[in-house]
Scaffold this active site. Structure first.
Site, PDB file in Angstrom:
ATOM      1  N   GLN A   1       3.117   9.960   1.478  1.00 14.78           N
ATOM      2  CA  GLN A   1       4.398   9.256   1.590  1.00 14.78           C
ATOM      3  C   GLN A   1       5.367   9.634   0.476  1.00 14.78           C
ATOM      4  O   GLN A   1       6.576   9.418   0.616  1.00 14.78           O
ATOM      5  CB  GLN A   1       4.183   7.740   1.588  1.00 14.78           C
ATOM      6  CG  GLN A   1       3.473   7.247   2.843  1.00 14.78           C
ATOM      7  CD  GLN A   1       3.373   5.751   2.867  1.00 14.78           C
ATOM      8  OE1 GLN A   1       2.453   5.184   2.301  1.00 14.78           O
ATOM      9  NE2 GLN A   1       4.325   5.084   3.504  1.00 14.78           N
TER      10      GLN A   1
ATOM     11  N   CYS B   1       5.948  -0.089   7.650  1.00 19.41           N
ATOM     12  CA  CYS B   1       5.565   1.101   6.885  1.00 19.41           C
ATOM     13  C   CYS B   1       6.769   1.583   6.095  1.00 19.41           C
ATOM     14  O   CYS B   1       7.875   1.657   6.640  1.00 19.41           O
ATOM     15  CB  CYS B   1       5.091   2.199   7.849  1.00 19.41           C
ATOM     16  SG  CYS B   1       4.620   3.732   7.022  1.00 19.41           S
ATOM     17  N   LEU B   2       6.543   1.927   4.840  1.00 20.97           N
ATOM     18  CA  LEU B   2       7.633   2.411   3.990  1.00 20.97           C
ATOM     19  C   LEU B   2       8.190   3.743   4.489  1.00 20.97           C
ATOM     20  O   LEU B   2       9.283   4.129   4.104  1.00 20.97           O
ATOM     21  CB  LEU B   2       7.145   2.559   2.542  1.00 20.97           C
ATOM     22  CG  LEU B   2       6.675   1.260   1.869  1.00 20.97           C
ATOM     23  CD1 LEU B   2       6.088   1.561   0.495  1.00 20.97           C
ATOM     24  CD2 LEU B   2       7.807   0.255   1.756  1.00 20.97           C
TER      25      LEU B   2
ATOM     26  N   GLY C   1       0.848  -1.189   0.000  1.00 21.41           N
ATOM     27  CA  GLY C   1       0.000   0.000   0.000  1.00 21.41           C
ATOM     28  C   GLY C   1       0.883   1.238   0.000  1.00 21.41           C
ATOM     29  O   GLY C   1       2.041   1.178   0.439  1.00 21.41           O
TER      30      GLY C   1
ATOM     31  N   HIS D   1      -2.686   7.241   7.092  1.00 20.64           N
ATOM     32  CA  HIS D   1      -1.714   8.160   6.470  1.00 20.64           C
ATOM     33  C   HIS D   1      -2.392   9.465   6.041  1.00 20.64           C
ATOM     34  O   HIS D   1      -1.808  10.543   6.126  1.00 20.64           O
ATOM     35  CB  HIS D   1      -1.075   7.509   5.239  1.00 20.64           C
ATOM     36  CG  HIS D   1       0.144   6.694   5.547  1.00 20.64           C
ATOM     37  ND1 HIS D   1       1.257   7.214   6.158  1.00 20.64           N
ATOM     38  CD2 HIS D   1       0.435   5.390   5.303  1.00 20.64           C
ATOM     39  CE1 HIS D   1       2.184   6.263   6.291  1.00 20.64           C
ATOM     40  NE2 HIS D   1       1.712   5.141   5.785  1.00 20.64           N
TER      41      HIS D   1
ATOM     42  N   HIS E   1      -4.270   1.147   7.706  1.00 21.12           N
ATOM     43  CA  HIS E   1      -2.928   1.737   7.687  1.00 21.12           C
ATOM     44  C   HIS E   1      -2.858   2.908   6.701  1.00 21.12           C
ATOM     45  O   HIS E   1      -2.367   3.996   7.036  1.00 21.12           O
ATOM     46  CB  HIS E   1      -1.913   0.645   7.300  1.00 21.12           C
ATOM     47  CG  HIS E   1      -0.493   1.103   7.254  1.00 21.12           C
ATOM     48  ND1 HIS E   1       0.455   0.686   8.164  1.00 21.12           N
ATOM     49  CD2 HIS E   1       0.143   1.950   6.425  1.00 21.12           C
ATOM     50  CE1 HIS E   1       1.605   1.262   7.893  1.00 21.12           C
ATOM     51  NE2 HIS E   1       1.456   2.041   6.827  1.00 21.12           N
ATOM     52  N   GLU E   2      -3.378   2.689   5.486  1.00 19.95           N
ATOM     53  CA  GLU E   2      -3.293   3.736   4.454  1.00 19.95           C
ATOM     54  C   GLU E   2      -4.236   4.895   4.767  1.00 19.95           C
ATOM     55  O   GLU E   2      -3.887   6.060   4.552  1.00 19.95           O
ATOM     56  CB  GLU E   2      -3.594   3.148   3.068  1.00 19.95           C
ATOM     57  CG  GLU E   2      -2.655   2.023   2.636  1.00 19.95           C
ATOM     58  CD  GLU E   2      -1.182   2.362   2.772  1.00 19.95           C
ATOM     59  OE1 GLU E   2      -0.804   3.542   2.613  1.00 19.95           O
ATOM     60  OE2 GLU E   2      -0.389   1.444   3.061  1.00 19.95           O
TER      61      GLU E   2
HETATM   62 ZN    ZN Z   1       2.721   3.369   5.901  1.00 17.87          ZN
END
Ligand code: ZN
Length: 188
Positions: free
Chosen positions: A51, A99-100, A46, A145, A141-142
């Site tokens: 991000q 998480c990226l 995702g 963000h 999660h997304e």
């Molecule tokens: Zn993330």
């Protein structure tokens, strides 16, 4: 299409609510294509627009589920309904989230098992998906963000302290850190 650098925790765009999309034009279509490409390159399941430094309420996902079926899509101006969160202890293996924007780290986090996502797709049509399990986790999660919330913000102790320590050790938690998928080495 282009792969974008991914912002790391501490970058202000990750910590504030994103703005709604008012018009789905070529710029938005290009952005969404870039988000898919960046997510694939990372790799991740995702990715939310903040991000990659874009202050807009968009996220994408692509994940092969337990039955081998590809789940993918884009959510523009999403809303999310979630079921109550269980108060059972966190299973560190089954519920490990990453998480990226906090690259290389994973911590157990309890999420709702069920989530109902309503959003606009790339053609401007509204859709609703009811998700369970890991897809419900991806949506939560997304969606977070887009509220300016990272999963590490939701951790309970002792994981919260562990995450804060890891972030400090890397020199993150302040503006100016990012990484480039395909160029910077990333474990996990
Ligand atoms: Zn993330």
């Amino acid at each position: 299409m282009a792969i974008h650098t991914i912002c790391i925790t501490g970058e202000p765009v990750l910590h504030r609510p994103s703005a709604p999309v008012t018009l789905i034009d070529d710029d938005i279509r290009t952005l969404v294509a870039d988000m898919f490409e960046t997510m694939e390159a990372a790799p991740g399941v995702g990715l939310a627009a903040p991000q990659i430094g874009i202050d807009l309420a968009i996220f994408v996902w692509r994940w092969e589920d337990e039955d081998g079926i590809l789940q993918e899509g884009v959510a523009i101006n999403p809303r999310l309904l979630i079921s109550p969160v269980s108060i059972d202890p966190v299973d560190e293996d089954e519920e490990a989230e990453g998480c990226l924007s906090v690259p290389g780290e994973r911590f157990g986090l309890r999420r709702s098992d069920r989530a109902i996502l309503t959003a606009t797709n790339i053609d401007g049509d509204e859709f609703t998906i009811e998700a369970h399990g890991w897809l419900a986790r991806i949506f939560q999660h997304e969606f977070d963000h887009l509220l300016g919330v990272l999963y590490v913000d939701r951790l309970s102790e002792p994981r919260l302290t562990q995450a804060r320590r890891a972030i400090r050790k890397e020199g993150w938690g302040r503006p100016g850190n990012s990484w480039m998928p395909g160029e910077d080495f990333l474990e996990g």
